[in-house]
Scaffold this active site. Structure first.
Site, short mmCIF file in Angstrom:
data_model
loop_
_atom_site.label_atom_id
_atom_site.label_comp_id
_atom_site.label_asym_id
_atom_site.label_seq_id
_atom_site.Cartn_x
_atom_site.Cartn_y
_atom_site.Cartn_z
N ASP A 54 119.10 152.03 -10.50
CA ASP A 54 118.63 153.36 -10.12
C ASP A 54 118.28 154.09 -11.42
O ASP A 54 118.66 153.64 -12.51
CB ASP A 54 119.75 154.07 -9.35
CG ASP A 54 119.45 155.53 -9.09
OD1 ASP A 54 118.36 155.83 -8.56
OD2 ASP A 54 120.29 156.37 -9.43
N ASP B 208 117.85 158.22 -12.02
CA ASP B 208 118.59 159.47 -12.24
C ASP B 208 120.07 159.28 -11.94
O ASP B 208 120.44 158.79 -10.87
CB ASP B 208 118.05 160.58 -11.34
CG ASP B 208 116.61 160.94 -11.66
OD1 ASP B 208 116.26 160.94 -12.86
OD2 ASP B 208 115.84 161.22 -10.73
N ASP C 69 124.48 155.25 -8.45
CA ASP C 69 125.56 156.23 -8.56
C ASP C 69 125.83 157.01 -7.28
O ASP C 69 126.74 157.85 -7.27
CB ASP C 69 125.24 157.23 -9.69
CG ASP C 69 124.02 158.07 -9.38
OD1 ASP C 69 122.94 157.48 -9.13
OD2 ASP C 69 124.13 159.30 -9.38
#
Length: 216
Positions: free
Chosen positions: A10, A12, A165
């Site tokens: 991922d 961000d 995250d």
């Protein structure tokens, strides 16, 4: 055929702390108001761009098309610097590439903006593929987004890790059959993400988590 180990990230909250750059771009929309608190922006990021801009403008509803376009233009003008990388990310990417792991990025951020952020932070060259949310019909948490990224890396059908995250990343990893690694330094939106995969406390643990399984 030899197995090619792959890792998909991922963007961000996993590779880059984009909240400071996003906060500066949001200030452009706030008619002279002070820059929003970066900690608050980190919370908004997981809601998606429309909701983020709406919250920054003090509303419960999502941003309009015009407001979203204005935000993205302001963000693209200053998409970040190498200082926005999480400490240890660059070193982990170098180690993984040196060990022969093929790396890609799967993000819901728009394609062009994703490429700008990766270039601005100096890590674009480490990835063979980046697939933004507007480059596919069904973005994360749909597993097809992740599998499309894997195929674009030339690693379709091979075992791989997905590093993210949030619960969106965990769901996408599960739907695509990836081994999920939770970037515990990011914008976690659920306290139990460890139930979906191994939690990493810092990027310094990335290479070992991926390569140890490769050696097994």
């Amino acid at each position: 055929m030899p197995v090619r180990r792959a890792a998909i990230f991922d963007l961000d909250g996993t590779l880059v702390d984009s909240a400071p750059s996003i906060a500066r771009a949001l200030t452009h929309l706030r008619a002279g108001q002070r820059e929003p608190d970066v900690a608050q922006v980190r919370h908004w990021v997981g809601m998606g761009a429309r909701a983020l801009v709406g919250r920054a403008l003090g509303r419960a509803e999502d941003a309009s098309d015009e407001e979203l376009a204005s935000f993205r233009a302001a963000y693209a003008a200053q998409p970040g610097t190498r200082n926005d990388l999480y400490p240890g990310i660059l070193e982990a990417l170098v180690e993984l590439r040196g060990a022969g792991v093929t790396l890609g990025v799967c993000t819901n951020k728009p394609q062009a903006l994703s490429e700008q952020v990766l270039a601005a932070t100096g890590i674009a060259s480490h990835f063979v593929t980046v697939v933004g949310g507007d480059a596919v019909d069904r973005p994360k948490p749909d597993g097809s987004h992740v599998l499309h990224t894997l195929g674009s890396m030339g690693c379709g059908g091979q075992p791989f890790h997905f590093i993210g995250d949030t619960s969106v990343d965990a769901a996408a990893a599960r739907a695509s059959g990836a081994a999920f690694l939770w970037a515990g330094w990011g914008y976690a939106d659920a306290p139990d993400l460890h139930r979906h995969g191994r939690k990493l406390s810092s990027p310094a643990e990335l290479a070992d988590a991926i390569l140890r399984e490769r050696r097994a």
